[in-house]
Design a protein around this motif. Structure first.
Motif, PDB file in Angstrom:
ATOM      1  N   HIS A 109       0.814  -1.219   0.000  1.00 42.12           N
ATOM      2  CA  HIS A 109       0.000   0.000   0.000  1.00 42.12           C
ATOM      3  C   HIS A 109       0.844   1.264   0.000  1.00 42.12           C
ATOM      4  N   SER A 110       2.080   1.158   0.537  1.00 47.29           N
ATOM      5  CA  SER A 110       2.949   2.335   0.438  1.00 47.29           C
ATOM      6  C   SER A 110       3.275   2.607  -1.018  1.00 47.29           C
ATOM      7  N   GLU A 111       3.372   1.533  -1.806  1.00 46.13           N
ATOM      8  CA  GLU A 111       3.751   1.704  -3.216  1.00 46.13           C
ATOM      9  C   GLU A 111       2.564   2.036  -4.110  1.00 46.13           C
ATOM     10  N   GLY A 345      13.838  -4.087   8.371  1.00 48.72           N
ATOM     11  CA  GLY A 345      14.116  -2.917   7.535  1.00 48.72           C
ATOM     12  C   GLY A 345      13.021  -2.747   6.510  1.00 48.72           C
ATOM     13  N   TYR A 346      12.597  -1.521   6.275  1.00 55.02           N
ATOM     14  CA  TYR A 346      11.612  -1.278   5.213  1.00 55.02           C
ATOM     15  C   TYR A 346      12.242  -1.601   3.876  1.00 55.02           C
ATOM     16  N   ASP A 347      13.530  -1.258   3.758  1.00 56.35           N
ATOM     17  CA  ASP A 347      14.255  -1.729   2.585  1.00 56.35           C
ATOM     18  C   ASP A 347      15.503  -2.447   3.089  1.00 56.35           C
ATOM     19  N   PRO A 351      18.440  -1.010   7.436  1.00 58.55           N
ATOM     20  CA  PRO A 351      17.582  -1.599   8.465  1.00 58.55           C
ATOM     21  C   PRO A 351      17.054  -0.525   9.425  1.00 58.55           C
ATOM     22  N   ALA A 352      15.770  -0.657   9.806  1.00 58.54           N
ATOM     23  CA  ALA A 352      15.176   0.314  10.720  1.00 58.54           C
ATOM     24  C   ALA A 352      15.332  -0.150  12.169  1.00 58.54           C
ATOM     25  N   LEU A 353      15.499  -1.450  12.379  1.00 59.51           N
ATOM     26  CA  LEU A 353      15.700  -1.989  13.727  1.00 59.51           C
ATOM     27  C   LEU A 353      16.810  -3.028  13.698  1.00 59.51           C
ATOM     28  N   GLY A 370      13.209   7.929  22.644  1.00 58.81           N
ATOM     29  CA  GLY A 370      14.333   8.059  21.722  1.00 58.81           C
ATOM     30  C   GLY A 370      14.044   9.149  20.729  1.00 58.81           C
ATOM     31  N   PRO A 371      15.060   9.603  20.035  1.00 58.68           N
ATOM     32  CA  PRO A 371      14.879  10.704  19.094  1.00 58.68           C
ATOM     33  C   PRO A 371      13.892  10.333  17.986  1.00 58.68           C
ATOM     34  N   THR A 372      13.408  11.338  17.311  1.00 56.52           N
ATOM     35  CA  THR A 372      12.478  11.100  16.201  1.00 56.52           C
ATOM     36  C   THR A 372      13.159  10.267  15.116  1.00 56.52           C
ATOM     37  N   GLY A 373      12.403   9.309  14.578  1.00 58.46           N
ATOM     38  CA  GLY A 373      12.958   8.433  13.547  1.00 58.46           C
ATOM     39  C   GLY A 373      13.786   7.295  14.104  1.00 58.46           C
ATOM     40  N   ALA A 374      13.784   7.120  15.448  1.00 64.31           N
ATOM     41  CA  ALA A 374      14.619   6.081  16.065  1.00 64.31           C
ATOM     42  C   ALA A 374      14.089   4.680  15.786  1.00 64.31           C
ATOM     43  N   GLY A 375      12.781   4.577  15.473  1.00 70.03           N
ATOM     44  CA  GLY A 375      12.210   3.259  15.189  1.00 70.03           C
ATOM     45  C   GLY A 375      11.191   2.807  16.213  1.00 70.03           C
ATOM     46  N   LYS A 376      10.679   3.750  17.012  1.00 73.01           N
ATOM     47  CA  LYS A 376       9.725   3.391  18.073  1.00 73.01           C
ATOM     48  C   LYS A 376       8.416   2.860  17.478  1.00 73.01           C
ATOM     49  N   THR A 377       7.834   3.636  16.574  1.00 72.31           N
ATOM     50  CA  THR A 377       6.582   3.209  15.943  1.00 72.31           C
ATOM     51  C   THR A 377       6.795   1.898  15.188  1.00 72.31           C
ATOM     52  N   THR A 378       7.907   1.824  14.493  1.00 71.59           N
ATOM     53  CA  THR A 378       8.213   0.620  13.715  1.00 71.59           C
ATOM     54  C   THR A 378       8.282  -0.605  14.621  1.00 71.59           C
ATOM     55  N   ALA A 379       8.977  -0.470  15.757  1.00 66.45           N
ATOM     56  CA  ALA A 379       9.152  -1.616  16.653  1.00 66.45           C
ATOM     57  C   ALA A 379       7.790  -2.136  17.103  1.00 66.45           C
ATOM     58  N   ALA A 386       2.197  -5.771  11.500  1.00 65.94           N
ATOM     59  CA  ALA A 386       2.052  -4.929  10.322  1.00 65.94           C
ATOM     60  C   ALA A 386       3.115  -5.403   9.320  1.00 65.94           C
ATOM     61  N   TYR A 387       4.253  -5.815   9.868  1.00 67.69           N
ATOM     62  CA  TYR A 387       5.333  -6.431   9.089  1.00 67.69           C
ATOM     63  C   TYR A 387       5.881  -7.576   9.931  1.00 67.69           C
ATOM     64  N   ASP A 388       6.579  -8.488   9.280  1.00 64.10           N
ATOM     65  CA  ASP A 388       7.286  -9.521  10.030  1.00 64.10           C
ATOM     66  C   ASP A 388       8.753  -9.129  10.122  1.00 64.10           C
ATOM     67  N   PHE A 417      -2.994   4.898  17.236  1.00 67.87           N
ATOM     68  CA  PHE A 417      -1.908   5.235  16.316  1.00 67.87           C
ATOM     69  C   PHE A 417      -1.453   6.679  16.483  1.00 67.87           C
ATOM     70  N   GLN A 418      -0.195   6.862  16.133  1.00 69.85           N
ATOM     71  CA  GLN A 418       0.372   8.213  16.153  1.00 69.85           C
ATOM     72  C   GLN A 418      -0.444   9.133  15.230  1.00 69.85           C
ATOM     73  N   ASP A 419      -0.863   8.592  14.093  1.00 70.40           N
ATOM     74  CA  ASP A 419      -1.701   9.341  13.167  1.00 70.40           C
ATOM     75  C   ASP A 419      -3.027   8.587  13.091  1.00 70.40           C
TER      76      ASP A 419
HETATM   77  N1  LIG Z   1       6.430   2.837   5.669  1.00 69.69           N
HETATM   78  C1  LIG Z   1       7.730   3.167   5.709  1.00 69.69           C
HETATM   79  N2  LIG Z   1       8.512   2.916   4.639  1.00 69.69           N
HETATM   80  C2  LIG Z   1       9.823   3.219   4.666  1.00 69.69           C
HETATM   81  N3  LIG Z   1      10.455   3.760   5.703  1.00 69.69           N
HETATM   82  C3  LIG Z   1       9.732   4.046   6.799  1.00 69.69           C
HETATM   83  C4  LIG Z   1       8.345   3.754   6.861  1.00 69.69           C
HETATM   84  N4  LIG Z   1       7.896   4.121   8.074  1.00 69.69           N
HETATM   85  C5  LIG Z   1       8.946   4.616   8.740  1.00 69.69           C
HETATM   86  N5  LIG Z   1      10.060   4.577   7.990  1.00 69.69           N
HETATM   87  C6  LIG Z   1      11.411   4.987   8.388  1.00 69.69           C
HETATM   88  O1  LIG Z   1      11.825   4.162   9.478  1.00 69.69           O
HETATM   89  C7  LIG Z   1      12.509   4.915  10.454  1.00 69.69           C
HETATM   90  C8  LIG Z   1      11.838   4.743  11.827  1.00 69.69           C
HETATM   91  O2  LIG Z   1      10.557   5.341  11.766  1.00 69.69           O
HETATM   92  P1  LIG Z   1       9.554   5.314  12.992  1.00 69.69           P
HETATM   93  O3  LIG Z   1       8.256   5.828  12.518  1.00 69.69           O
HETATM   94  O4  LIG Z   1       9.561   3.971  13.584  1.00 69.69           O
HETATM   95  O5  LIG Z   1      10.243   6.365  13.971  1.00 69.69           O
HETATM   96  P2  LIG Z   1       9.762   6.867  15.391  1.00 69.69           P
HETATM   97  O6  LIG Z   1      10.817   6.508  16.352  1.00 69.69           O
HETATM   98  O7  LIG Z   1       8.392   6.399  15.677  1.00 69.69           O
HETATM   99  O8  LIG Z   1       9.788   8.449  15.169  1.00 69.69           O
HETATM  100  P3  LIG Z   1       8.786   9.580  15.726  1.00 69.69           P
HETATM  101  O9  LIG Z   1       9.203   9.870  17.121  1.00 69.69           O
HETATM  102  O10 LIG Z   1       9.089  10.735  14.841  1.00 69.69           O
HETATM  103  O11 LIG Z   1       7.405   9.081  15.608  1.00 69.69           O
HETATM  104  C9  LIG Z   1      12.510   6.351   9.967  1.00 69.69           C
HETATM  105  O12 LIG Z   1      13.756   6.587   9.366  1.00 69.69           O
HETATM  106  C10 LIG Z   1      11.412   6.390   8.916  1.00 69.69           C
HETATM  107  O13 LIG Z   1      11.731   7.296   7.897  1.00 69.69           O
END
Ligand SMILES: Nc1ncnc2c1ncn2[C@@H]1O[C@H](COP(=O)(O)OP(=O)(O)OP(=O)(O)O)[C@@H](O)[C@H]1O
Ligand SMILES: [Mg+2]
Length: 582
Positions: A109-111, A345-347, A351-353, A370-379, A386-388, A417-419
């Motif tokens: 869906h991202s694509e 990793g999304y790609d 790797p994102a984690l 952790g700082p923004t973009g650290a991977g909290k939401t992803t984890a 949502a992903y494996d 959700f954050q959004d």
């Molecule tokens: N759907 C996606 N496709 C590709 N990359 C993504 C996707 N979602 C997040 N990312 C990337 O993965 C990394 C971690 O994102 P994530 O949303 O987990 O950060 P976060 O720690 O929750 O940040 P924030 O505090 O800003 O919410 C970021 O570099 C982000 O750009």
């Protein structure tokens, strides 16, 4: 996918009603036969009337009437049922696409923009519908007529018939060349149309940005530029197919002329009578008509083929996350969650984690900072699959979440959700997403706890007020409160609160915090929060930086350690508590 395979796949979608489809196809063929029968009966009647005693004429006329009216009635029945079948299968094709696409991975869906997906669905299904109707109404009859008429022609006069065969071969060659020469360009045209739909959908979805940044003219210009590119790609294709239709026409005319020429030569040699030539020409006109129908059908299919391929390509897409064979429902959940060396990793390149490991005891609260973009939401998105993960595993009460059915896993994890996404439906319907059978008292209780009661009461239609696409007609804070109420209604044993109260003012947040404290009691809760108190009271704090877990422990331990967490706290990265502000 070749044309034939594509066409067979189109017909294959009728399989769930194959008996009816086959009956209709056969009935249609029989009806085509009836139309051949009528002229025969006509001739017999004329003969009977010309006979000295015209006794058999009334009987034959009665038969003719029966066949004629019977044919009309049967025709009505067949086309009615063929229409109904096509309509039913069209809706089924929409449902099939919808259910399949909605279950596809977030990566897919991202694509694929929603504008593009909607276009693929609508065009694909529209073309399927047209092809099914065409199949019952004419394609099958056309094909059969050609198959029957060619041997008949050979039997009538093989020398003249060879000219017909030559005509067929030239039709086939012209069509094959046209398809080969133009199919890539037509693919580009279709792709550009998708891009236009994507772009338009994107602009409508972001209309506030477009208007406030006064981008209207630029967006229109970009769209017009795409349209110019469509025409640039489309014109050569149209030219190719126009030439093809002229060639087809010329070949037909030439064939008729050749039949006359050869016929007169044969006549001169006494091999064929004038009547023979005339009847053969009449016959070949019919056959040529059918061949032209077939050529039209192929060119129609050519222009639809890319949209059909796109439709099937989505159906062929496999969901990234599926139930494992033998997956079981989660038994009553205690709520122990463990990440064991989880990487993702999304790609693949970035790797994102990396190698994330921690254990959450049942009923505890875990704060991710952790700082923004650290991977909290992803984890946390890995927790409800949502992903494996690409490496390692996640367990709930010791069960690898990949061995649990998705349905039961996701029912046991409530997420704010954050959004927070909202549906273009009433406030009530949006709340019911959390619990479809919730009664009024439950909804009221959740709404009061989430501090949403007052704002809903102020809305003109209360609970029935429509929420705009993605919740745009609500304020950020209202949206968050509905999202919290929705999660409360879901009443799941594991909770994920991703900045759930970030858009609220201090007073409202403090009030909701009480409800959230009540909600999280006894549940394993993951919070991504910016409040000092939330972090301080957490049983475990996970500090993430660039996808790595760099520290974990309780508040005091981490402060004492003097690492990133202590630095963030010192720099005032955590907002003071709402109560403290008051
Ligand atoms: N759907 C996606 N496709 C590709 N990359 C993504 C996707 N979602 C997040 N990312 C990337 O993965 C990394 C971690 O994102 P994530 O949303 O987990 O950060 P976060 O720690 O929750 O940040 P924030 O505090 O800003 O919410 C970021 O570099 C982000 O750009
Ligand atoms: Mg986030």
């Amino acid at each position: 996918m070749s044309f034939l395979r594509l066409y067979l796949r189109v017909l294959g979608l009728l399989a769930p009603e194959r008996k009816l489809a086959i009956s209709l196809a056969l009935a249609n063929l029989a009806l085509a036969g009836v139309f051949f029968l009528e002229p025969v009966l006509f001739g017999r009647v004329v003969d009977a009337l010309a006979a000295p005693s015209a006794k058999s004429a009334p009987r034959l006329i009665a038969w003719w009437a029966v066949v004629g009216f019977g044919g009309v009635l049967a025709g009505v029945w067949v086309s009615l049922h063929a229409d109904r079948l096509a309509h039913r299968r069209r809706l089924a094709a929409i449902a099939l696409f919808f259910e399949h696409a909605a279950a596809l991975s977030l990566g897919f869906h991202s694509e694929h923009h929603t504008g593009r997906l909607a276009r693929i669905m609508n065009n694909g299904v529209g073309n399927l519908f047209g092809l099914w109707l065409g199949f019952f109404r004419e394609q099958l009859a056309t094909l059969l007529a050609i198959v029957v008429m060619i041997p008949l022609a050979l039997w009538m006069n093989w020398k003249l018939a060879l000219l017909m065969v030559a005509l067929m071969l030239s039709f086939a060659t012209f069509n094959a060349v046209a398809v080969r020469r133009t199919h890539r360009a037509q693919g580009e045209v279709e792709e550009l149309h998708h891009e236009i739909a994507t772009r338009a959908g994107d602009v409508f979805g972001n209309v506030t940005v477009v208007q406030s940044f006064t981008r209207l003219a630029a967006e229109s210009a970009a769209l017009k530029d795409m349209m110019r590119r469509v025409l640039d790609a489309q014109y050569p294709v149209l030219r190719g197919w126009a030439i093809l239709s002229v060639l087809n026409r010329a070949a037909s005319t030439l064939t008729i002329v050749a039949i006359f020429a050869l016929g007169s030569a044969l006549h001169a040699r006494g091999e064929v009578t004038v009547g023979g030539i005339v009847s053969f020409v009449g016959f070949s006109m019919m056959l040529i008509g059918r061949l032209e129908q077939l050529a039209n059908f192929i060119s129609g299919l050519f222009f639809q083929s890319q949209s059909l391929r796109d439709y099937f390509a989505v159906l062929d897409e496999r969901p990234g996350v599926v139930d494992a064979i033998g997956a079981k429902d989660l038994p009553a959940v205690r709520g122990e969650v463990a990440f064991e060396h989880v990487s993702f990793g999304y790609d693949p390149v970035q790797p994102a984690l990396h190698d994330l490991s921690f254990r959450a005891e049942p009923g505890t609260t875990i704060a991710l900072v952790g700082p923004t973009g650290a991977g909290k939401t992803t984890a946390l998105s890995l927790l409800y699959r949502a992903y494996d993960p690409s490496g390692g595993r996640i367990t709930i009460d010791g069960h690898d979440i990949r061995d649990i059915t998705l349905e039961s896993l996701r029912w046991n994890v409530g997420v704010v959700f954050q959004d927070p996404g909202m549906f273009y439906r009433s406030i009530l319907d949006n709340l019911r997403v959390g619990k479809p059978d919730a009664d009024h008292a439950e909804i009221e209780a959740a709404v009061v706890a989430a501090e949403a009661a007052a704002f809903i009461a102020r809305k003109p239609e209360g609970y029935e007020t429509m929420v705009a696409e993605r919740g745009r007609s609500l304020s950020g804070g209202e949206r968050q409160r509905l999202a919290i109420a929705r999660a409360m209604l879901k009443n799941a044993p594991i909770l994920v609160l991703d900045e759930a109260t970030s858009a609220l003012d201090n007073t409202t947040e403090a009030r909701i915090q009480k409800a959230l404290d009540a909600l999280t009691r006894g549940r394993t809760t993951f919070v991504i929060a910016h409040r000092l108190s939330t972090v301080r009271n957490a049983d475990l704090i996970l500090v993430l930086d660039q996808g790595r877990l760099i520290e974990q422990g309780r508040f005091d331990e981490l402060i004492r350690r003097g690492g990133l967490f202590a630095r963030l706290a010192e720099e005032g990265k955590f907002a003071p508590d709402a109560e403290e502000v008051k």
